[in-house]
Design a protein around this motif. Structure first.
Motif, PDB file in Angstrom:
ATOM      1  N   PRO A  65      -2.114  28.934  50.807  1.00  0.00           N
ATOM      2  CA  PRO A  65      -1.193  28.775  51.932  1.00  0.00           C
ATOM      3  C   PRO A  65       0.193  28.309  51.516  1.00  0.00           C
ATOM      4  O   PRO A  65       0.344  27.536  50.582  1.00  0.00           O
ATOM      5  N   GLN A  66       1.184  28.829  52.197  1.00  0.00           N
ATOM      6  CA  GLN A  66       2.577  28.382  52.014  1.00  0.00           C
ATOM      7  C   GLN A  66       3.389  28.806  53.226  1.00  0.00           C
ATOM      8  O   GLN A  66       3.312  29.972  53.652  1.00  0.00           O
ATOM      9  N   LEU A  67       4.164  27.899  53.793  1.00  0.00           N
ATOM     10  CA  LEU A  67       5.086  28.181  54.893  1.00  0.00           C
ATOM     11  C   LEU A  67       4.423  28.983  56.021  1.00  0.00           C
ATOM     12  O   LEU A  67       5.005  29.949  56.551  1.00  0.00           O
ATOM     13  N   GLY A  68       3.195  28.634  56.352  1.00  0.00           N
ATOM     14  CA  GLY A  68       2.524  29.270  57.484  1.00  0.00           C
ATOM     15  C   GLY A  68       1.931  30.635  57.176  1.00  0.00           C
ATOM     16  O   GLY A  68       1.370  31.283  58.054  1.00  0.00           O
ATOM     17  N   ALA A  94      -6.447  24.928  42.950  1.00  0.00           N
ATOM     18  CA  ALA A  94      -7.132  24.543  44.190  1.00  0.00           C
ATOM     19  C   ALA A  94      -6.248  23.516  44.882  1.00  0.00           C
ATOM     20  O   ALA A  94      -6.080  22.396  44.389  1.00  0.00           O
ATOM     21  N   LEU A  95      -5.659  23.910  45.988  1.00  0.00           N
ATOM     22  CA  LEU A  95      -4.630  23.094  46.649  1.00  0.00           C
ATOM     23  C   LEU A  95      -5.249  22.160  47.688  1.00  0.00           C
ATOM     24  O   LEU A  95      -5.928  22.619  48.617  1.00  0.00           O
ATOM     25  N   GLN A  96      -4.993  20.863  47.531  1.00  0.00           N
ATOM     26  CA  GLN A  96      -5.463  19.873  48.510  1.00  0.00           C
ATOM     27  C   GLN A  96      -4.588  19.973  49.761  1.00  0.00           C
ATOM     28  O   GLN A  96      -3.388  19.734  49.699  1.00  0.00           O
ATOM     29  N   ALA A 104     -13.291  18.607  48.568  1.00  0.00           N
ATOM     30  CA  ALA A 104     -13.259  19.704  49.553  1.00  0.00           C
ATOM     31  C   ALA A 104     -12.277  20.786  49.117  1.00  0.00           C
ATOM     32  O   ALA A 104     -12.532  21.986  49.320  1.00  0.00           O
ATOM     33  N   ALA A 105     -11.163  20.373  48.497  1.00  0.00           N
ATOM     34  CA  ALA A 105     -10.193  21.377  48.018  1.00  0.00           C
ATOM     35  C   ALA A 105     -10.847  22.280  46.974  1.00  0.00           C
ATOM     36  O   ALA A 105     -10.706  23.516  47.016  1.00  0.00           O
ATOM     37  N   VAL A 106     -11.559  21.668  46.058  1.00  0.00           N
ATOM     38  CA  VAL A 106     -12.221  22.476  45.008  1.00  0.00           C
ATOM     39  C   VAL A 106     -13.305  23.363  45.634  1.00  0.00           C
ATOM     40  O   VAL A 106     -13.443  24.540  45.284  1.00  0.00           O
ATOM     41  N   GLU A 107     -14.024  22.803  46.600  1.00  0.00           N
ATOM     42  CA  GLU A 107     -15.054  23.616  47.287  1.00  0.00           C
ATOM     43  C   GLU A 107     -14.426  24.797  48.027  1.00  0.00           C
ATOM     44  O   GLU A 107     -14.974  25.894  48.071  1.00  0.00           O
ATOM     45  N   VAL A 126      -6.719  21.299  39.932  1.00  0.00           N
ATOM     46  CA  VAL A 126      -6.580  20.819  41.310  1.00  0.00           C
ATOM     47  C   VAL A 126      -5.120  20.433  41.524  1.00  0.00           C
ATOM     48  O   VAL A 126      -4.502  19.825  40.652  1.00  0.00           O
ATOM     49  N   SER A 127      -4.551  20.848  42.680  1.00  0.00           N
ATOM     50  CA  SER A 127      -3.198  20.421  43.047  1.00  0.00           C
ATOM     51  C   SER A 127      -3.322  19.226  43.972  1.00  0.00           C
ATOM     52  O   SER A 127      -3.787  19.359  45.104  1.00  0.00           O
ATOM     53  N   VAL A 128      -2.913  18.078  43.479  1.00  0.00           N
ATOM     54  CA  VAL A 128      -3.053  16.828  44.226  1.00  0.00           C
ATOM     55  C   VAL A 128      -1.814  16.638  45.096  1.00  0.00           C
ATOM     56  O   VAL A 128      -0.694  16.596  44.583  1.00  0.00           O
ATOM     57  N   THR A 129      -2.021  16.527  46.408  1.00  0.00           N
ATOM     58  CA  THR A 129      -0.875  16.299  47.294  1.00  0.00           C
ATOM     59  C   THR A 129      -0.954  14.942  47.984  1.00  0.00           C
ATOM     60  O   THR A 129       0.014  14.503  48.591  1.00  0.00           O
ATOM     61  N   ASP A 130      -2.117  14.276  47.893  1.00  0.00           N
ATOM     62  CA  ASP A 130      -2.302  13.019  48.623  1.00  0.00           C
ATOM     63  C   ASP A 130      -3.380  12.195  47.934  1.00  0.00           C
ATOM     64  O   ASP A 130      -4.559  12.569  47.961  1.00  0.00           O
ATOM     65  N   LEU A 131      -2.946  11.077  47.328  1.00  0.00           N
ATOM     66  CA  LEU A 131      -3.954  10.206  46.694  1.00  0.00           C
ATOM     67  C   LEU A 131      -4.298   9.028  47.597  1.00  0.00           C
ATOM     68  O   LEU A 131      -5.081   8.168  47.201  1.00  0.00           O
ATOM     69  N   ASP A 132      -3.720   8.994  48.798  1.00  0.00           N
ATOM     70  CA  ASP A 132      -4.021   7.896  49.716  1.00  0.00           C
ATOM     71  C   ASP A 132      -5.170   8.244  50.640  1.00  0.00           C
ATOM     72  O   ASP A 132      -5.649   7.405  51.398  1.00  0.00           O
ATOM     73  N   HIS A 133      -5.605   9.486  50.572  1.00  0.00           N
ATOM     74  CA  HIS A 133      -6.806   9.872  51.310  1.00  0.00           C
ATOM     75  C   HIS A 133      -7.956   9.023  50.783  1.00  0.00           C
ATOM     76  O   HIS A 133      -8.070   8.788  49.581  1.00  0.00           O
ATOM     77  N   ALA A 134      -8.827   8.555  51.700  1.00  0.00           N
ATOM     78  CA  ALA A 134      -9.882   7.628  51.311  1.00  0.00           C
ATOM     79  C   ALA A 134     -10.632   8.122  50.072  1.00  0.00           C
ATOM     80  O   ALA A 134     -11.105   9.252  50.025  1.00  0.00           O
ATOM     81  N   GLY A 135     -10.689   7.260  49.079  1.00  0.00           N
ATOM     82  CA  GLY A 135     -11.490   7.580  47.892  1.00  0.00           C
ATOM     83  C   GLY A 135     -10.859   8.538  46.916  1.00  0.00           C
ATOM     84  O   GLY A 135     -11.468   8.881  45.891  1.00  0.00           O
TER      85      GLY A 135
END
Ligand code: URP
Ligand code: ZN
Ligand code: ZN
Length: 471
Positions: A65-68, A94-96, A104-107, A126-135
């Protein structure tokens, strides 16, 4: 089934010699002179051709996904294009998605692979976009155990996938602990965001403002920052799609200091000029990829860096969109044009033509850049990336004299244009094998989707064992 690839010029990153290659059970069983065959052995005549390790493309964006919208190749389409171009392994991101867990991104990416089975082998970063997501930090540390041994972070694309320095640094700390390679898209996203807003406020909406709002200094600054942070965290670093001298300089400095820093460029940065964005109407939108194309002096510096070893890999950053309905979303605003372009199919032919035939690269250096080095850096070697006894029989019979003209009309990607339209190249893959199975014969696809499989990669610095006891 046994296959003998007879009398080709075998090229590895270290050697070049005429030999036969015997393939059995999906692996290379022998490399030697005048190897004997029985009646059941299929013989492929490679005289006058090179026999190369299958290409490893470590930078592709499939069904992403990108720009809709989303890139227009699924794994079947991307892998068919890759195979026809001599690439036998691609590593996709695999984009988070926002709020999504990293597992879930990898799945999600495994689901894409299952829904559109590939003809070549596929690994995931894996493309990490958010490390504040729980865990998330703990999850990130678990991914190498699943064969996902590289973490990508975007220092640009503010407001969507860009991370802040704290997230980048925390991911680097995890990578240092668990044996992963950190990849960075290095541009200063904050400065670019300011420049883009200012340009749009002044009514500067044409594609060329894509390049004007992403000047080389934004790339150089971010490369330097990523290098310094990786050094602090003790993490190995890989800089993707290097486009300019400002980015090469900090990499050269880091190398002189013996830091664990590697980098790639892509054919578009070696061959396309910034002025391509000046074209009228939608034409300029074809060249909206990030970082943007630069100047001749940058291209000269990139070629030199490939020859001297300052750059390690040529990937494609295959990120295909259709011009007619996807790039057109930004026909009156460059910031709405999806960023990226197709390229997975023509890497080997372009680098052979402009690099080897152009007198800039030796054939063995080409093999190193397209196969051996990416396999080593991304935990695939020696199973992939070379032609050694026991390695996967991923190989390309490449005819250096075959002439063809690159065109959207004949390419396999779902995109409706090529960055390299009309360029005549010398050299084309004739036969391509993936784990001993013929995937391309006489330049045409002969395998069914599904021959390709997910590859679990080794941790950074570790090798991917080859089978013992190959006959
Ligand atoms: O324009 C590009 N390169 N699109 C793909 C995403 C990225 O930045 O690699
Ligand atoms: Zn990028
Ligand atoms: Zn990319």
């Amino acid at each position: 089934m046994r296959t003998l690839v007879r009398s080709g010029r075998v090229v590895t990153a270290a050697d070049e010699f005429v030999a036969d290659v015997l393939v059995e059970g999906g692996r290379i069983a022998a490399v030697g002179v005048e190897l004997g065959v029985d009646d059941a052995t299929r013989v492929i005549d490679a005289e006058g051709c090179y026999v190369l390790p299958g290409g490893v493309d470590p930078h592709t964006h499939t069904d992403t996904p990108q720009l809709g919208t989303a890139t227009c190749d699924d794994f079947t389409a991307a892998s068919v294009a890759a195979a026809c171009g001599g690439t036998t392994t691609q590593i996709d991101f695999a984009l988070q998605e926002p709020g999504q867990s990293l597992h879930a991104a990898v799945e999600t990416w495994h689901g894409k692979l299952a829904d559109a089975p590939p003809v070549i082998d596929v690994g995931f970063h894996v493309s990490v976009t958010d490390l504040d997501h729980a865990g998330s930090p703990a999850e990130l540390g678990e991914l190498p155990g699943l064969g996902v041994t590289s973490f990508k972070l975007f220092m640009a694309y503010r407001g969507s996938i860009m991370v802040d320095d704290a997230t980048l640094f925390r991911a680097m700390q995890v990578a240092a602990r668990v044996g992963a390679l950190v990849m960075v898209h290095a541009e200063n996203g904050a400065a670019i965001d300011v420049l883009m807003r200012q340009a749009l406020a002044e009514g500067r909406t044409a594609p060329r403002w894509h390049a004007a709002t992403r000047p080389p200094a934004t790339e150089g600054e971010a490369v330097n920052r990523a290098i310094q942070l990786a050094g602090l965290a003790g993490a190995p670093l890989y800089v993707v799609h290097v486009s300019c001298r400002e980015a090469l300089d900090p990499i050269a400095r880091a190398r002189r200091r013996g830091m664990a820093v590697w980098a790639e460029t892509c054919p578009q940065y070696l061959l396309i000029d910034r002025s391509a964005l000046d074209a009228d109407g939608l034409e300029g939108a074809k060249y909206v990829f990030t970082p943007p194309p630069r100047e001749q002096a940058d291209r000269d510096a990139l070629w030199q860096a490939l020859a001297t070893g300052l750059l390690d890999v040529v990937s494609t950053d295959h990120c295909p969109f259709r011009l007619a309905d996807q790039k057109a979303m930004g026909s009156d605003d460059f910031s709405k044009i999806p960023n990226g372009a197709p390229g997975i199919e023509h890497r080997l032919a372009l680098l052979h033509h402009f690099g080897v035939r152009g007198g800039r690269l030796a054939m063995s250096r080409l093999v190193d850049l397209l196969a051996t080095r990416p396999a080593r850096l991304f935990g695939l070697y020696p199973r992939k990336g070379t032609l050694a006894v026991g390695s996967d029989a991923d190989l390309v019979v490449f005819d250096p004299e075959h002439r063809s003209t690159i065109s959207a009309a004949t390419q396999r990607t779902g995109s409706d244009y090529s960055l390299f339209e009309g360029i005549e190249v010398e050299g084309a893959p004739r036969t391509v094998m993936v784990r001993g199975q013929l995937v391309v014969e006489d330049g045409e696809l002969v395998a069914e989707p599904g021959h390709g499989t997910f590859v679990r990669r080794a941790r950074f610095g570790e090798s991917l064992p080859i089978a013992a006891g190959v006959a």
